[in-house]
Design a protein around this motif. Structure first.
Motif, PDB file in Angstrom:
ATOM      1  N   ALA A 346      30.616 -27.955 -37.915  1.00  0.00           N
ATOM      2  CA  ALA A 346      31.321 -29.133 -37.394  1.00  0.00           C
ATOM      3  C   ALA A 346      30.894 -30.405 -38.123  1.00  0.00           C
ATOM      4  CB  ALA A 346      31.089 -29.255 -35.897  1.00  0.00           C
ATOM      5  N   LEU A 347      31.234 -30.477 -39.391  1.00  0.00           N
ATOM      6  CA  LEU A 347      30.852 -31.610 -40.231  1.00  0.00           C
ATOM      7  C   LEU A 347      31.891 -32.724 -40.179  1.00  0.00           C
ATOM      8  CD1 LEU A 347      29.042 -29.287 -41.309  1.00  0.00           C
ATOM      9  CD2 LEU A 347      29.288 -30.306 -43.577  1.00  0.00           C
ATOM     10  N   LYS A 348      31.424 -33.942 -40.367  1.00  0.00           N
ATOM     11  CA  LYS A 348      32.333 -35.067 -40.523  1.00  0.00           C
ATOM     12  C   LYS A 348      32.908 -35.054 -41.940  1.00  0.00           C
ATOM     13  CE  LYS A 348      29.752 -37.993 -37.290  1.00  0.00           C
ATOM     14  NZ  LYS A 348      29.011 -39.267 -37.120  1.00  0.00           N
ATOM     15  N   ASP A 349      34.047 -35.709 -42.101  1.00  0.00           N
ATOM     16  CA  ASP A 349      34.712 -35.722 -43.409  1.00  0.00           C
ATOM     17  C   ASP A 349      33.794 -36.231 -44.510  1.00  0.00           C
ATOM     18  OD1 ASP A 349      36.987 -34.732 -42.267  1.00  0.00           O
ATOM     19  OD2 ASP A 349      38.096 -36.627 -42.286  1.00  0.00           O
ATOM     20  N   GLU A 350      33.038 -37.290 -44.219  1.00  0.00           N
ATOM     21  CA  GLU A 350      32.215 -37.898 -45.261  1.00  0.00           C
ATOM     22  C   GLU A 350      31.107 -36.968 -45.737  1.00  0.00           C
ATOM     23  OE1 GLU A 350      31.134 -40.080 -41.321  1.00  0.00           O
ATOM     24  OE2 GLU A 350      32.919 -39.227 -42.289  1.00  0.00           O
ATOM     25  N   MET A 351      30.708 -36.004 -44.914  1.00  0.00           N
ATOM     26  CA  MET A 351      29.677 -35.064 -45.331  1.00  0.00           C
ATOM     27  C   MET A 351      30.216 -34.084 -46.362  1.00  0.00           C
ATOM     28  SD  MET A 351      27.766 -34.385 -41.684  1.00  0.00           S
ATOM     29  CE  MET A 351      26.334 -33.609 -42.440  1.00  0.00           C
ATOM     30  N   HIS A 352      31.471 -33.679 -46.188  1.00  0.00           N
ATOM     31  CA  HIS A 352      32.106 -32.835 -47.196  1.00  0.00           C
ATOM     32  C   HIS A 352      32.232 -33.587 -48.517  1.00  0.00           C
ATOM     33  CE1 HIS A 352      33.190 -29.686 -44.321  1.00  0.00           C
ATOM     34  NE2 HIS A 352      33.686 -30.611 -43.522  1.00  0.00           N
ATOM     35  N   VAL A 353      32.690 -34.826 -48.429  1.00  0.00           N
ATOM     36  CA  VAL A 353      32.883 -35.636 -49.630  1.00  0.00           C
ATOM     37  C   VAL A 353      31.551 -35.890 -50.329  1.00  0.00           C
ATOM     38  CG1 VAL A 353      33.664 -37.869 -50.508  1.00  0.00           C
ATOM     39  CG2 VAL A 353      34.972 -36.706 -48.714  1.00  0.00           C
ATOM     40  N   ARG A 354      30.502 -36.133 -49.551  1.00  0.00           N
ATOM     41  CA  ARG A 354      29.184 -36.400 -50.135  1.00  0.00           C
ATOM     42  C   ARG A 354      28.728 -35.244 -51.020  1.00  0.00           C
ATOM     43  NH1 ARG A 354      24.216 -35.571 -46.359  1.00  0.00           N
ATOM     44  NH2 ARG A 354      25.025 -33.492 -46.782  1.00  0.00           N
ATOM     45  N   ALA A 370      33.064 -21.252 -51.595  1.00  0.00           N
ATOM     46  CA  ALA A 370      32.666 -19.910 -51.184  1.00  0.00           C
ATOM     47  C   ALA A 370      32.259 -19.894 -49.711  1.00  0.00           C
ATOM     48  CB  ALA A 370      31.481 -19.432 -52.040  1.00  0.00           C
ATOM     49  N   HIS A 371      32.570 -18.776 -49.055  1.00  0.00           N
ATOM     50  CA  HIS A 371      33.432 -17.665 -49.494  1.00  0.00           C
ATOM     51  C   HIS A 371      34.773 -17.744 -48.755  1.00  0.00           C
ATOM     52  CE1 HIS A 371      30.158 -15.587 -51.529  1.00  0.00           C
ATOM     53  NE2 HIS A 371      29.421 -15.642 -50.448  1.00  0.00           N
ATOM     54  N   TYR A 372      35.263 -18.939 -48.533  1.00  0.00           N
ATOM     55  CA  TYR A 372      36.397 -19.145 -47.632  1.00  0.00           C
ATOM     56  C   TYR A 372      36.978 -20.535 -47.887  1.00  0.00           C
ATOM     57  CZ  TYR A 372      32.080 -20.955 -45.686  1.00  0.00           C
ATOM     58  OH  TYR A 372      30.867 -21.576 -45.557  1.00  0.00           O
ATOM     59  N   PRO A 373      38.234 -20.767 -47.525  1.00  0.00           N
ATOM     60  CA  PRO A 373      38.796 -22.117 -47.655  1.00  0.00           C
ATOM     61  C   PRO A 373      38.040 -23.096 -46.757  1.00  0.00           C
ATOM     62  CG  PRO A 373      40.525 -20.484 -47.342  1.00  0.00           C
ATOM     63  CD  PRO A 373      39.232 -19.792 -47.060  1.00  0.00           C
ATOM     64  N   GLN A 374      37.830 -24.294 -47.252  1.00  0.00           N
ATOM     65  CA  GLN A 374      37.048 -25.285 -46.510  1.00  0.00           C
ATOM     66  C   GLN A 374      37.897 -26.500 -46.161  1.00  0.00           C
ATOM     67  OE1 GLN A 374      33.238 -25.902 -48.485  1.00  0.00           O
ATOM     68  NE2 GLN A 374      32.975 -23.698 -48.814  1.00  0.00           N
ATOM     69  N   ASP A 375      37.265 -27.490 -45.588  1.00  0.00           N
ATOM     70  CA  ASP A 375      37.968 -28.686 -45.138  1.00  0.00           C
ATOM     71  C   ASP A 375      38.809 -29.289 -46.256  1.00  0.00           C
ATOM     72  OD1 ASP A 375      38.173 -31.741 -44.523  1.00  0.00           O
ATOM     73  OD2 ASP A 375      37.496 -30.854 -42.645  1.00  0.00           O
ATOM     74  N   GLU A 376      39.960 -29.816 -45.897  1.00  0.00           N
ATOM     75  CA  GLU A 376      40.886 -30.389 -46.877  1.00  0.00           C
ATOM     76  C   GLU A 376      40.241 -31.504 -47.692  1.00  0.00           C
ATOM     77  OE1 GLU A 376      42.441 -33.566 -46.816  1.00  0.00           O
ATOM     78  OE2 GLU A 376      43.882 -33.157 -48.408  1.00  0.00           O
ATOM     79  N   MET A 377      39.234 -32.161 -47.134  1.00  0.00           N
ATOM     80  CA  MET A 377      38.569 -33.242 -47.852  1.00  0.00           C
ATOM     81  C   MET A 377      37.817 -32.743 -49.081  1.00  0.00           C
ATOM     82  SD  MET A 377      39.486 -35.880 -46.215  1.00  0.00           S
ATOM     83  CE  MET A 377      38.460 -37.084 -47.035  1.00  0.00           C
ATOM     84  N   VAL A 378      37.426 -31.472 -49.081  1.00  0.00           N
ATOM     85  CA  VAL A 378      36.716 -30.910 -50.235  1.00  0.00           C
ATOM     86  C   VAL A 378      37.621 -30.908 -51.459  1.00  0.00           C
ATOM     87  CG1 VAL A 378      35.631 -28.828 -51.170  1.00  0.00           C
ATOM     88  CG2 VAL A 378      35.164 -29.526 -48.814  1.00  0.00           C
ATOM     89  N   LEU A 379      38.821 -30.340 -51.318  1.00  0.00           N
ATOM     90  CA  LEU A 379      39.748 -30.315 -52.450  1.00  0.00           C
ATOM     91  C   LEU A 379      40.215 -31.723 -52.821  1.00  0.00           C
ATOM     92  CD1 LEU A 379      42.026 -27.179 -51.965  1.00  0.00           C
ATOM     93  CD2 LEU A 379      40.228 -27.559 -53.647  1.00  0.00           C
ATOM     94  N   ALA A 380      40.401 -32.583 -51.825  1.00  0.00           N
ATOM     95  CA  ALA A 380      40.820 -33.959 -52.134  1.00  0.00           C
ATOM     96  C   ALA A 380      39.792 -34.640 -53.024  1.00  0.00           C
ATOM     97  CB  ALA A 380      41.016 -34.747 -50.840  1.00  0.00           C
ATOM     98  N   ALA A 381      38.500 -34.422 -52.742  1.00  0.00           N
ATOM     99  CA  ALA A 381      37.451 -35.021 -53.567  1.00  0.00           C
ATOM    100  C   ALA A 381      37.405 -34.396 -54.955  1.00  0.00           C
ATOM    101  CB  ALA A 381      36.094 -34.869 -52.866  1.00  0.00           C
ATOM    102  N   CYS A 382      37.594 -33.075 -55.035  1.00  0.00           N
ATOM    103  CA  CYS A 382      37.610 -32.404 -56.340  1.00  0.00           C
ATOM    104  C   CYS A 382      38.791 -32.882 -57.176  1.00  0.00           C
ATOM    105  CB  CYS A 382      37.661 -30.894 -56.152  1.00  0.00           C
ATOM    106  SG  CYS A 382      36.134 -30.189 -55.485  1.00  0.00           S
ATOM    107  N   ASN A 383      39.945 -33.061 -56.550  1.00  0.00           N
ATOM    108  CA  ASN A 383      41.113 -33.585 -57.266  1.00  0.00           C
ATOM    109  C   ASN A 383      40.816 -34.969 -57.836  1.00  0.00           C
ATOM    110  OD1 ASN A 383      42.534 -31.299 -56.435  1.00  0.00           O
ATOM    111  ND2 ASN A 383      43.474 -32.336 -54.687  1.00  0.00           N
TER     112      ASN A 383
END
Length: 462
Positions: A346-354, A370-383
């Protein structure tokens, strides 16, 4: 003073539906003010004021069930907070219940209303006013519940109840006991929940719980890029209608670089695909050092959504390795799990982005999600940061030799691809992990080697 404070606290917790900044889809992409006005799509924060109970309770799905003694929680939420990441399997596994009473906002009158769940662990069973209205298998992908289809209208008082179960389950991936994994099935509704209101004719909010707009770039040269756009249209009215579907593509600097406006006949159905091609001249490519992003604004009548996308090619070969836009690139990076000390999943969005920003700061250009799809913020930051990614469904080490498991694998792949479709960072769609490393037939005498390998081949070809 204590009494006043208690009243204020109760009022805060009771605020179950509150409007938030205008966004596309379900909070994924902020819309600029000039775009959001009159967009016909409203996203409400649905995270507050849930009642929670860890464990199974008879009758908890009923509309009149007494849950006043249950804990009041906000989403994202973990069913049990652990002093570590709980890789030793100390976390709770089993059934838990979430309930929420709410009044459908009067502002949604005449509109199509749905609840969007970004993820909940394991198996989920959904109830509305005591009636079972849906199920979802798997703990890592969004799903939605359409209230309008259930006869709900503006002003109605409703109770939504969600049973979540993070027990070991062989019928959907990972499909194996938690103690055999290197991560935990942290239970709960652990990602955000939104209530979405749209006009009767709208861009679908329920097509695999995605944005409803899919962007592809099949032809790219220095002079131009061909952009394929598929828009899933929904019409909940009794009669078909003629509408204009308008697309505008904006560069990273905000310049409108391409437009299209076409008249479309929308039939009375949930999802109808409308395809169009637009040319972007002199495209700015998405690259690791310069991750140029375009914004596609899709409008119909009074309904708008925005999606970011990138223009790029990628390929792998034995001779050249990985190539991005025809240039060889050495990928350096890491894996990432979504759990965290004392929080479960149960992470906040900013923790994924960090985490993604840390990877970028250390010079990484690749992330295996890995090993599963994660919060949408992860891909948004990678993009945004130019980090190439691999996304996978959680088929890990072994498979279950059953049709139900196979069907759930296919459904997960569809959900993952549709929901992540527009992310230029995704260059690998993966569906199995270390399957040949720990062969199941070596530990299960009832499983024959030939049968297992044949089934493994079968499921890999689906």
């Amino acid at each position: 003073m204590k009494k006043i404070f208690s009243m204020l606290l109760f009022g805060f917790l009771s605020l179950s539906v509150s409007s938030q900044t205008a966004v596309s889809v379900a909070g994924f992409f902020p819309l600029p003010e000039q775009v959001s006005r009159g967009s016909g799509r409203t996203v409400y924060n649905f995270n507050l004021g849930w009642r929670f109970h860890r464990g199974d309770v008879a009758g908890a799905e009923a509309a009149v069930f007494d849950d006043l003694q249950w804990e009041v929680v906000s989403i994202p939420h973990s069913v049990q907070l652990m002093p570590s990441e709980a890789s030793g399997c100390r976390n709770y596994q089993g059934i838990a219940w979430y309930r929420k009473r709410f009044v459908v906002p009067e502002s949604t009158e005449g509109k199509d209303v749905s609840i969007h769940f970004e993820a909940a662990m394991g198996k989920q069973v959904l109830y509305l006013n005591g009636n079972k209205v849906g199920e979802h298998q798997g703990g890592y992908l969004p799903f939605s519940l359409n209230l309008t289809d259930q006869g709900v209208i503006a002003g109605d008082t409703c109770v939504v109840a969600v049973m979540v179960d993070n027990s070991n389950d062989k019928t959907f991936p990972p499909g194996k006991p938690q103690y055999t994994l290197d991560f935990s099935y942290h239970g709960g509704i652990y990602r955000d929940v939104s209530l979405i209101s749209v006009s009767p004719i709208h861009i679908s909010t329920t097509h695999y719980a995605s944005s409803g707009v899919y962007v592809n770039t099949p032809e790219i040269t220095e002079e131009k890029a061909l952009v394929d756009i598929c828009t899933m249209l929904s019409n909940t009215q009794a009669e078909r209608s003629k509408i204009f579907v308008e697309h505008k593509i904006y560069s990273a600097t905000g310049e409108c670089v391409a437009t299209s406006k076409k008249k479309v006949i929308v039939n009375t159905e949930r999802e109808q695909a409308f395809n169009i091609q637009i040319v972007v001249n002199h495209p700015e490519l998405w690259e690791i050092e310069r991750p140029n992003l375009y914004r596609l604004q899709t409008c119909l009548w009074d309904n708008e959504v925005s999606n970011t996308f990138g223009i790029r090619t990628c390929s792998f070969s034995a001779e050249k390795g990985f190539e991005l836009n025809g240039k060889a690139v050495k990928l350096l990076g890491t894996n990432r799990h979504q759990c965290h000390l004392g929080m479960g999943n149960a992470l906040k969005d900013e923790m994924h982005v960090r985490d993604i920003e840390l990877l970028h700061a250390m010079g990484g250009n690749f992330l295996r999600i890995a090993h599963y799809p994660q919060d949408e913020m992860v891909l948004a930051a990678c993009n945004r940061l130019g980090i190439v990614t691999s996304v996978e469904i959680p088929v890990i080490n072994t498979i279950t030799m059953s049709q139900k498991f196979s069907d759930n694998c296919v459904e997960m792949m569809k959900e993952m691809i549709y929901q992540c479709f527009n992310s230029p960072s995704v260059c690998i769609w993966a569906y199995m992990n270390e399957i040949m490393l720990r062969l199941f037939y070596n530990s299960e005498s009832s499983i024959k080697k030939d049968e297992y390998l044949k089934y493994l081949y079968h499921i890999s070809k689906i």
